[in-house]
Scaffold this motif. Structure first.
Motif, PDB file in Angstrom:
ATOM      1  N   ARG A  67      40.524  48.379  32.180  1.00  0.00           N
ATOM      2  CA  ARG A  67      39.131  47.922  32.305  1.00  0.00           C
ATOM      3  C   ARG A  67      38.889  46.681  31.430  1.00  0.00           C
TER       4      ARG A  67
ATOM      5  N   ASP B 202      37.602  43.138  32.767  1.00  0.00           N
ATOM      6  CA  ASP B 202      36.409  42.508  32.195  1.00  0.00           C
ATOM      7  C   ASP B 202      36.718  41.136  31.605  1.00  0.00           C
TER       8      ASP B 202
ATOM      9  N   LEU C 251      40.694  54.211  42.530  1.00  0.00           N
ATOM     10  CA  LEU C 251      39.412  53.522  42.436  1.00  0.00           C
ATOM     11  C   LEU C 251      38.377  54.406  41.748  1.00  0.00           C
TER      12      LEU C 251
ATOM     13  N   LEU D 287      39.234  54.770  38.038  1.00  0.00           N
ATOM     14  CA  LEU D 287      39.016  53.532  37.288  1.00  0.00           C
ATOM     15  C   LEU D 287      37.540  53.236  37.081  1.00  0.00           C
ATOM     16  N   THR D 288      36.713  53.510  38.091  1.00  0.00           N
ATOM     17  CA  THR D 288      35.292  53.163  38.015  1.00  0.00           C
ATOM     18  C   THR D 288      34.409  54.318  37.560  1.00  0.00           C
TER      19      THR D 288
ATOM     20  N   GLU E 248      33.303  56.437  39.647  1.00  0.00           N
ATOM     21  CA  GLU E 248      32.411  56.651  40.790  1.00  0.00           C
ATOM     22  C   GLU E 248      33.138  57.421  41.883  1.00  0.00           C
TER      23      GLU E 248
ATOM     24  N   THR F 140      30.243  52.690  46.305  1.00  0.00           N
ATOM     25  CA  THR F 140      29.688  52.358  44.996  1.00  0.00           C
ATOM     26  C   THR F 140      30.765  51.827  44.062  1.00  0.00           C
ATOM     27  N   GLY F 141      31.901  52.522  44.025  1.00  0.00           N
ATOM     28  CA  GLY F 141      32.991  52.096  43.165  1.00  0.00           C
ATOM     29  C   GLY F 141      33.577  50.765  43.598  1.00  0.00           C
TER      30      GLY F 141
ATOM     31  N   ALA G 224      31.211  47.811  42.767  1.00  0.00           N
ATOM     32  CA  ALA G 224      31.182  47.534  41.332  1.00  0.00           C
ATOM     33  C   ALA G 224      32.436  46.792  40.874  1.00  0.00           C
ATOM     34  N   LEU G 225      33.595  47.235  41.365  1.00  0.00           N
ATOM     35  CA  LEU G 225      34.855  46.619  40.941  1.00  0.00           C
ATOM     36  C   LEU G 225      35.056  45.251  41.582  1.00  0.00           C
TER      37      LEU G 225
ATOM     38  N   LYS H  69      34.045  42.172  39.795  1.00  0.00           N
ATOM     39  CA  LYS H  69      34.767  41.786  38.583  1.00  0.00           C
ATOM     40  C   LYS H  69      36.156  41.210  38.841  1.00  0.00           C
TER      41      LYS H  69
END
Length: 332
Positions: free
Chosen positions: A205, A209, A223, A226-227, A229, A234-235, A238-239, A242
């Motif tokens: 992560r 980031d 997934l 890692l998230t 979620e 949703t996951g 979000a990923l 990034k």
């Protein structure tokens, strides 16, 4: 290091392993107490015990990143591999196989114990593979063994999450990332397995980031791990915000990818019969990267991945057994 034109398309760092594959029943999985469908690390004694319990087996060079390179090499992609083997019989087998595939492999062999790694793979009648990996010499890949000029010469550095677990190769991969980014190259990363994320998710992560990873491969389970979620959409959303390129495979439900705001999806390719899912994710990555390295559209890269994954699950073993260039020409 200069940002000169790359001479290799992909260089990968990963486990140098010989796969030992045998058919088994669901009862065998239960009796041996194996993690059905997953990957478990074992020590040398555990590997010997499982090997003795196996039926007739096939022995082939493997390792996740090396398998991906074997697929890429068949798709007109120039590749190199960095991984540690011991100076023993399995080490010679691995080195011969990867070089015979047209992949540059120059990492010096290790003279000391432990021996070359191996993965004992039990395949149930539904084609599901249960992997038990003895990393062996692979977990002692030192940063000193890296050919930094070779790393800097490749357009994409591809890293295998499995190898993040041992400390020494983790340091080597961190150094390789620095070298690749200093040379203006892309860094691709495959999460490999949810248990790896459980152990090193904070590292992954942080790299995401910090913008260190340019291309990330995950499956649905990875997934979610890692998230945090459970909901795929949703996951993924979000990923994707990034990572410049995110690829998520969903087994029989195909795959989804995003690239700089663009999103594409593809259905799984039909397969007459699933024989062995070993290497499905590895070959999906090979198909995808073979298109990405040539600048092909996102959906076409996904299609390449789906075709490559379908080919490898139609037979035993983690590497293609078909003329992949001809297959792509037929299917695309």
């Amino acid at each position: 290091m200069s940002n000169s034109a790359p001479t290799y398309d992909v260089i990968a760092i990963g486990n140098a392993i010989v796969d030992i594959i045998a058919a088994c029943s669901d009862d065998d999985i239960a009796a041996l107490g194996l993690n059905r469908g997953g990957m478990t690390l074992v020590d040398a004694d555990g590997a010997d015990t499982l090997y003795a319990a196996m039926g007739q087996a096939t022995e082939k060079s493997g390792g996740s990143a090396a398998n991906t390179l074997a697929g890429l090499a068949q798709l007109d992609t120039k590749c190199a591999f960095i991984g540690q083997v011991a100076n023993d019989q399995f080490g010679e087998v691995f080195a011969h196989d990867i070089r015979a595939a047209g992949i540059t492999f120059e990492t010096p062999m290790r003279d000391a114990e432990p021996p070359t790694g191996r993965c004992l793979i039990f395949v149930t009648p539904d084609g599901e593979r249960t992997m038990n990996t003895f990393l062996g010499a692979g977990q002692f890949l030192p940063a000193a063994a890296l050919d930094e000029d070779l790393i800097a010469s490749a357009a994409i550095l591809y890293l295998e999450g499995y190898l993040w677990d041992p400390e020494e190769p983790r340091r080597a991969m961190r150094r390789a990332i620095d070298v690749a980014r200093a040379a203006g190259r892309k860094v691709a990363f495959t999460a490999s397995e949810s248990f790896v994320i459980d152990r090193h998710g904070d590292d992954f992560r942080a790299m995401i980031d910090d913008g260190v990873i340019d291309i990330l491969f995950v499956n649905e389970s990875e997934l979610a791990t890692l998230t945090g979620e459970d909901d795929f959409e949703t996951g993924f959303t979000a990923l994707a915000a990034k990572v410049p390129v995110l690829v998520a495979t969903r087994s029989a439900d195909g795959a989804v990818a995003s690239a700089n705001g663009e999103r594409a999806s593809v259905e799984a390719e039909p397969v007459a019969k699933v024989i062995d899912t070993t290497g499905a994710g590895d070959q999906f990555a090979a198909g995808f990267l073979s298109g990405h390295a040539k600048g092909e559209p996102l959906e076409r890269c996904l299609k390449r991945g789906a075709i490559a994954a379908a080919e490898v699950i139609s037979h035993y073993g983690p590497r293609p057994e078909t003329d992949m260039m001809a297959l792509m020409a037929e299917k695309l």
